[in-house]
Design a protein around this motif. Structure first.
Motif, PDB file in Angstrom:
ATOM      1  N   ILE A 172       0.847  -1.202   0.000  1.00 16.41           N
ATOM      2  CA  ILE A 172       0.000   0.000   0.000  1.00 16.41           C
ATOM      3  C   ILE A 172       0.878   1.245   0.000  1.00 16.41           C
ATOM      4  CG2 ILE A 172      -1.662   1.344   1.357  1.00 16.41           C
ATOM      5  CD1 ILE A 172      -2.890  -1.281   2.297  1.00 16.41           C
ATOM      6  N   ALA A 173       1.914   1.235   0.840  1.00 18.09           N
ATOM      7  CA  ALA A 173       2.836   2.372   0.909  1.00 18.09           C
ATOM      8  C   ALA A 173       3.568   2.570  -0.422  1.00 18.09           C
ATOM      9  CB  ALA A 173       3.837   2.162   2.039  1.00 18.09           C
ATOM     10  N   LEU A 174       3.897   1.464  -1.094  1.00 18.93           N
ATOM     11  CA  LEU A 174       4.583   1.551  -2.383  1.00 18.93           C
ATOM     12  C   LEU A 174       3.699   2.251  -3.412  1.00 18.93           C
ATOM     13  CD1 LEU A 174       7.045   0.777  -4.112  1.00 18.93           C
ATOM     14  CD2 LEU A 174       5.889  -1.390  -4.627  1.00 18.93           C
ATOM     15  N   GLY A 175       2.406   1.894  -3.435  1.00 14.36           N
ATOM     16  CA  GLY A 175       1.474   2.553  -4.347  1.00 14.36           C
ATOM     17  C   GLY A 175       1.337   4.035  -4.038  1.00 14.36           C
ATOM     18  N   TYR A 176       1.285   4.353  -2.745  1.00 11.87           N
ATOM     19  CA  TYR A 176       1.193   5.751  -2.299  1.00 11.87           C
ATOM     20  C   TYR A 176       2.429   6.538  -2.758  1.00 11.87           C
ATOM     21  CZ  TYR A 176       0.374   9.673   0.938  1.00 11.87           C
ATOM     22  OH  TYR A 176       0.137  10.907   1.476  1.00 11.87           O
ATOM     23  N   ALA A 177       3.610   5.957  -2.530  1.00  8.87           N
ATOM     24  CA  ALA A 177       4.861   6.618  -2.895  1.00  8.87           C
ATOM     25  C   ALA A 177       4.999   6.765  -4.408  1.00  8.87           C
ATOM     26  CB  ALA A 177       6.044   5.841  -2.335  1.00  8.87           C
ATOM     27  N   ALA A 178       4.545   5.764  -5.165  1.00  7.27           N
ATOM     28  CA  ALA A 178       4.656   5.803  -6.625  1.00  7.27           C
ATOM     29  C   ALA A 178       3.883   6.978  -7.207  1.00  7.27           C
ATOM     30  CB  ALA A 178       4.155   4.491  -7.217  1.00  7.27           C
ATOM     31  N   VAL A 179       2.686   7.240  -6.660  1.00  8.46           N
ATOM     32  CA  VAL A 179       1.901   8.383  -7.133  1.00  8.46           C
ATOM     33  C   VAL A 179       2.501   9.695  -6.619  1.00  8.46           C
ATOM     34  CG1 VAL A 179      -0.381   9.481  -7.097  1.00  8.46           C
ATOM     35  CG2 VAL A 179      -0.195   6.995  -7.298  1.00  8.46           C
ATOM     36  N   MET A 180       2.939   9.699  -5.364  1.00 13.96           N
ATOM     37  CA  MET A 180       3.516  10.906  -4.773  1.00 13.96           C
ATOM     38  C   MET A 180       4.759  11.354  -5.538  1.00 13.96           C
ATOM     39  SD  MET A 180       4.757  11.523  -0.830  1.00 13.96           S
ATOM     40  CE  MET A 180       6.048  10.270  -0.934  1.00 13.96           C
ATOM     41  N   TRP A 181       5.597  10.414  -5.962  1.00 11.24           N
ATOM     42  CA  TRP A 181       6.835  10.733  -6.671  1.00 11.24           C
ATOM     43  C   TRP A 181       6.631  10.906  -8.174  1.00 11.24           C
ATOM     44  CZ3 TRP A 181       9.551   6.230  -3.722  1.00 11.24           C
ATOM     45  CH2 TRP A 181       9.837   6.660  -2.410  1.00 11.24           C
TER      46      TRP A 181
ATOM     47  N   ALA B 292      -2.650 -12.271  -9.679  1.00 13.52           N
ATOM     48  CA  ALA B 292      -2.278 -10.853  -9.755  1.00 13.52           C
ATOM     49  C   ALA B 292      -3.193  -9.965  -8.926  1.00 13.52           C
ATOM     50  CB  ALA B 292      -2.303 -10.389 -11.212  1.00 13.52           C
ATOM     51  N   SER B 293      -4.340 -10.487  -8.519  1.00 13.83           N
ATOM     52  CA  SER B 293      -5.358  -9.640  -7.886  1.00 13.83           C
ATOM     53  C   SER B 293      -4.875  -9.005  -6.582  1.00 13.83           C
ATOM     54  CB  SER B 293      -6.635 -10.441  -7.634  1.00 13.83           C
ATOM     55  OG  SER B 293      -6.402 -11.521  -6.750  1.00 13.83           O
ATOM     56  N   ALA B 294      -4.246  -9.782  -5.710  1.00 15.56           N
ATOM     57  CA  ALA B 294      -3.883  -9.261  -4.392  1.00 15.56           C
ATOM     58  C   ALA B 294      -2.822  -8.161  -4.446  1.00 15.56           C
ATOM     59  CB  ALA B 294      -3.428 -10.411  -3.488  1.00 15.56           C
ATOM     60  N   PRO B 295      -1.640  -8.395  -5.055  1.00 16.62           N
ATOM     61  CA  PRO B 295      -0.621  -7.335  -5.047  1.00 16.62           C
ATOM     62  C   PRO B 295      -1.036  -6.082  -5.805  1.00 16.62           C
ATOM     63  CG  PRO B 295       0.061  -9.156  -6.458  1.00 16.62           C
ATOM     64  CD  PRO B 295      -1.138  -9.628  -5.709  1.00 16.62           C
ATOM     65  N   VAL B 296      -1.699  -6.252  -6.944  1.00 15.96           N
ATOM     66  CA  VAL B 296      -2.120  -5.080  -7.719  1.00 15.96           C
ATOM     67  C   VAL B 296      -3.185  -4.295  -6.954  1.00 15.96           C
ATOM     68  CG1 VAL B 296      -3.152  -4.278  -9.882  1.00 15.96           C
ATOM     69  CG2 VAL B 296      -1.549  -6.188  -9.909  1.00 15.96           C
ATOM     70  N   ALA B 297      -4.096  -5.008  -6.290  1.00 14.41           N
ATOM     71  CA  ALA B 297      -5.154  -4.347  -5.525  1.00 14.41           C
ATOM     72  C   ALA B 297      -4.567  -3.493  -4.407  1.00 14.41           C
ATOM     73  CB  ALA B 297      -6.110  -5.395  -4.944  1.00 14.41           C
ATOM     74  N   LEU B 298      -3.577  -4.011  -3.715  1.00 14.13           N
ATOM     75  CA  LEU B 298      -2.957  -3.262  -2.618  1.00 14.13           C
ATOM     76  C   LEU B 298      -2.213  -2.036  -3.150  1.00 14.13           C
ATOM     77  CD1 LEU B 298      -1.645  -6.287  -0.558  1.00 14.13           C
ATOM     78  CD2 LEU B 298      -3.531  -4.772   0.054  1.00 14.13           C
ATOM     79  N   PHE B 299      -1.549  -2.179  -4.274  1.00 10.41           N
ATOM     80  CA  PHE B 299      -0.856  -1.056  -4.902  1.00 10.41           C
ATOM     81  C   PHE B 299      -1.860   0.037  -5.277  1.00 10.41           C
ATOM     82  CE2 PHE B 299       1.128   1.243  -8.378  1.00 10.41           C
ATOM     83  CZ  PHE B 299       2.444   1.372  -7.972  1.00 10.41           C
ATOM     84  N   VAL B 300      -3.007  -0.372  -5.803  1.00  6.54           N
ATOM     85  CA  VAL B 300      -4.059   0.571  -6.194  1.00  6.54           C
ATOM     86  C   VAL B 300      -4.586   1.333  -4.983  1.00  6.54           C
ATOM     87  CG1 VAL B 300      -6.437   0.735  -7.054  1.00  6.54           C
ATOM     88  CG2 VAL B 300      -4.748  -0.639  -8.284  1.00  6.54           C
ATOM     89  N   ILE B 301      -4.789   0.627  -3.865  1.00 10.83           N
ATOM     90  CA  ILE B 301      -5.270   1.288  -2.649  1.00 10.83           C
ATOM     91  C   ILE B 301      -4.308   2.395  -2.239  1.00 10.83           C
ATOM     92  CG2 ILE B 301      -5.442   0.949  -0.148  1.00 10.83           C
ATOM     93  CD1 ILE B 301      -7.951   0.263  -1.464  1.00 10.83           C
ATOM     94  N   GLY B 302      -3.004   2.095  -2.240  1.00 10.68           N
ATOM     95  CA  GLY B 302      -2.012   3.101  -1.860  1.00 10.68           C
ATOM     96  C   GLY B 302      -2.044   4.305  -2.773  1.00 10.68           C
ATOM     97  N   GLY B 303      -2.109   4.066  -4.075  1.00 12.20           N
ATOM     98  CA  GLY B 303      -2.159   5.167  -5.028  1.00 12.20           C
ATOM     99  C   GLY B 303      -3.413   6.008  -4.889  1.00 12.20           C
TER     100      GLY B 303
END
Length: 312
Positions: A14-23, A202-213
């Motif tokens: 989740i944090a990775l998705g958040y950081a990816a959008v932030m950066w 693919a559903s779980a990791p991509v879903a968590l990344f999306v939540i962070g973003g």
């Protein structure tokens, strides 16, 4: 440490998705596209795989549906009564608030955590919980909100519109398709199953990344009482009421019950702010989603600890 070893990777993604959008590595449009991939393809593939691999009688547990459905309905009813009758908010405001208390982010957060705790059984739990959410909780919340919005839309028209949308919902289509495959006793041809398997994984990791973003840019400003109220009800009252209902309608599969509790312990739907837009509640819904997602690290960890302590 055992609990942390399960929850830490979840919130790291989740944090990775958040950081990816932030950066600026990933744009909001990319996040929206990934979200559509999960909702329209990966989660349906996961549900079809889970249902087709099990006998239908083993999947559609009546007591499970009763316990999870009743626990969700009680949470919704209590939230609706508090906001509408006690705090004197409008019906549409109360209904959307109650929806946030009683509908879990089962696909994007609940399932990824459940699968790490209980394994493949999490797919069955996900399908059953999504059945309750898509067939009962979301239509109920939207129908009441539309009825209270004073836009001249009748409840009957609202119900018909919601029903038409449900028929085209990929999750509902996946539940019906998986159930039919299970009933037929047929096996999915190997090439198709391999593609289905890859999408499902693919559903779980991509879903968590999306939540962070999705969470990047959301701000909690004002409305602290309502935000706290929705968050507390979602993360504490909802799983406790689901647990209480499982005492009334017990099931033999303790892993399945653990999956229900983990999903109920997740924050509300990631599309919750979208539901709020029509009723001018998008800021409250977005702030509640942010608060609940951050706080859920504590409550989900506590739920996992209790499940391990119980030996489930």
């Amino acid at each position: 440490m055992n609990v942390l070893s399960i929850t830490a990777p979840i919130f790291m993604l989740i944090a990775l998705g958040y950081a990816a959008v932030m950066w600026g590595v990933v744009s909001r449009e990319h996040i929206q596209g990934l979200g559509r991939l999960v909702v329209n393809f990966a989660l349906p593939a996961l549900i079809i795989r889970a249902l087709s691999e099990n006998a239908l009688a083993d999947v559609f547990d009546a007591h499970y549906l009763l316990a999870y459905g009743l626990g969700s309905l009680l949470t919704f009813s209590a939230g609706l009564f508090l906001a509408w009758r006690v705090q004197r908010h409008r019906l549409d405001y109360a209904a959307i608030s109650a929806m946030g208390m009683a509908t879990a982010n089962s696909g994007f957060i609940g399932y990824p955590i459940a699968v790490m705790v209980i394994g493949p059984t999490a797919g069955v739990a996900l399908a059953l919980c999504m059945l309750i959410e898509n067939m009962m909780m979301i239509p109920l919340g939207l129908a009441l909100a539309e009825a209270g919005s004073q836009q001249g839309i009748s409840i009957r028209k609202t119900i018909m519109t919601t029903a038409r949308r449900l028929v085209r919902n990929p999750i509902i289509i996946a539940i019906v398709s998986g159930a039919l495959i299970s009933l037929s006793g047929l096996s999915i041809p190997a090439p198709f199953y391999k593609a289905l398997d890859m999408l499902a994984d693919a559903s779980a990791p991509v879903a968590l990344f999306v939540i962070g973003g999705t969470l990047y840019g959301l701000k909690v400003q004002g409305m602290y009482r309502d935000i706290g109220q929705i968050t507390l009800a979602k993360l504490v009252c909802h799983p406790l009421l689901v647990l209480a209902c499982f005492q009334i309608f017990p099931i033999d599969n303790t892993e399945l019950m653990a999956g229900a509790l983990l999903i109920a312990s997740a924050p509300m739907l990631s599309v919750y702010p979208i539901f709020g837009v029509r009723f001018s509640m998008d800021k409250l819904c977005a702030a509640a989603l942010l608060a609940a997602t951050v706080t859920s690290f504590i409550t989900i960890s506590a739920t996992i600890w209790m499940i391990h302590q119980s030996g489930a």
